[in-house]
Design a protein around this motif. Sequence first.
Motif, short mmCIF file in Angstrom:
data_model
loop_
_atom_site.label_atom_id
_atom_site.label_comp_id
_atom_site.label_asym_id
_atom_site.label_seq_id
_atom_site.Cartn_x
_atom_site.Cartn_y
_atom_site.Cartn_z
N ALA A 124 -1.15 16.08 6.75
CA ALA A 124 -1.95 15.59 5.63
C ALA A 124 -1.64 14.33 5.46
N GLY A 125 -2.65 13.48 5.18
CA GLY A 125 -2.65 11.96 4.97
C GLY A 125 -3.08 11.29 6.27
N VAL A 178 0.96 -1.22 -0.01
CA VAL A 178 0.26 0.02 -0.10
C VAL A 178 0.85 1.07 0.17
N PRO A 179 0.49 2.22 -0.98
CA PRO A 179 1.69 3.26 -1.17
C PRO A 179 1.31 4.33 0.17
N GLN A 180 2.35 5.17 0.47
CA GLN A 180 2.02 6.28 1.41
C GLN A 180 0.88 7.11 0.83
N PRO A 181 0.03 8.02 1.80
CA PRO A 181 -0.86 8.67 1.07
C PRO A 181 -0.41 9.88 0.07
N LYS A 182 -1.04 10.01 -0.99
CA LYS A 182 -0.48 10.96 -2.04
C LYS A 182 -1.18 12.47 -1.63
N VAL A 183 -0.49 13.27 -0.87
CA VAL A 183 -1.07 14.54 -0.24
C VAL A 183 -0.21 15.57 -0.69
#
Length: 604
Positions: A269-270, A192-197
Amino acid sequence: MALRNIAIIAHVDHGKTTLVDQLFRQSGTFRENQRVEERAMDSNDLEKERGITILAKCTSVEWQETRINIVDTPGHADFGGEVERILSMVDGVILLVDAAEGPMPQTKFVTGKALALGLRPIVVVNKVDRSYARAAEVLDEVFDLFLALGASDEQLDFPILYASGRSGYASHDADARSGDLNPLFETIVGHVPQPKVAADAPFAMLVTLLDRDNFLGRILTGRIEAGTLRINQPIHALGGDGKVIEVGRASKLFAFRGLERVPVDEAQAGDIVSLAGLTVATVANTIADTSVTEPITAQPIDPPTLAMRFAVNDSPFAGREGDKVTSRVIRDRLMREAESNVAIRITESADKDSFEVAGRGELQLGVLIETMRREGFELGISRPRVLFGEDDGGKRTEPYESVVIDVDDEYSGTVVEKMQIRKAELTDMRPSGGGKTRISFSGPSRGLIGYHGEFLSDTRGTGIMNRLFERYGPHKGAIAGRQNGVLISNGTGEAVAYALGPLEDRGILFVSPGEALYEGMIIGENAKPDDLEVNPMKSKQLTNFRSTGKDDAIRLTPPRRATLEQAIAWIDDDEMVEVTPKNIRIRKIHLDPHERKKAKRKAD
């Protein structure tokens, strides 16, 4: 600390909530000696009683310097509105599939939504230790489902784990029958990727869940898409068109830590957070720094397909058992529900004493009625009706459903015959192991209203039916309704055993001796198609003559008690269900027999 946001999606009963329990235990969220309820995420009373998840819930666990925010989602199609909203908060999904049942209608529904958002699922084949487990075939079925839903090559290259949520292990090896959940934690962190923020932009967040607190007021939950939010920071709420709905401050800020909502001073963020301080903002609004003018685009929600009328209770017993009986308090409660539940639509009638409540299905509306009943409301509920549409040529269309039925082989013929009477078309039929057959249908929702009780009778309680909205299709014409008439009380008073005894020959009774009845109340199902007015209060005439033998003791069959959903599905168009905190009664809409005759003539 690294961050991952994931949702767990699956069909009902495939083990989501049990798996989350084990993730808590093995990540150290619970102490070794801490007493925790089984299925701790199902905190609502109705969820505990029914053993299903109704509301999406957020939580988080920490594993090796990574915080994993987890959203547990409902598995019933009726609560699909919850699933659609929360998928916009996460960057990955765990698709949980039962190793015996395989992909089911709700699996298809939620997976389709996740794939459309570009999420790359982790597939977990759960309950591999079951006697009828067929992990390899189920995996092939999942792959076929992904292909059918138009998955990209990247999405088709999914990691696979074999697990038992109850026993608390997961493995990449299909034959493993012990271990822990570390392979699942590793896969989540690696896949799962890091949040795109946008961490450096001004604060912005899309509201996906709405809660109420007696002290804090509205609590809005969502994922921070940009910037940092600090306590008491000035914020405003934007509608979908970019207009400012209200201006305020973030008076309280909460993050999720295990099962708790913990106050924090700031959030990045995220992260998935909840905030208090606004009084008007609701689901699908953007909460942002006052410098932000562009709203975040919200996912469109599929429209409702079914409606019921919620009316003020006007029976002779109105107000005896509940304390919330006026149209004003009913209206306020329904409007509050529509704010937090985006899959529900409320329309007020011209006379202001009833409301049309449209939703996804009988279960969703049944849960709302049951919740209101426990809060002290009294209501009159009409028979459900489907919401029709029109195609491009102006022809009438109606909602269709995919129906998957698992049934013992000996009952499959009866089920197919009954479904065809209801204008459903057979799409697939195959053995599913253990002497059972899986039958798939596509049919109009209208024909399925009220069928579930009959289905359970036909299959001696062993059949399992799963339904899911499929599409709007051509109108199928008239569909036969209930075959039996009803027994109607012709007066007001208490039911008497002496009178009920002979009425048992007429049909099935819903009441027992001593129950309070009123004129126009339905006390049983007639064995014949016509409605019959009867006197269930007639007592034995006393004389001064002694009989030669003692009177026979009257032995009555226990009455058939309908649950709320059964009663709503069973009633006809000229009937309604009276719902109070203590009772569920079935009655005619017009209690007076002359009014009933007039209404029938008008309808004919």
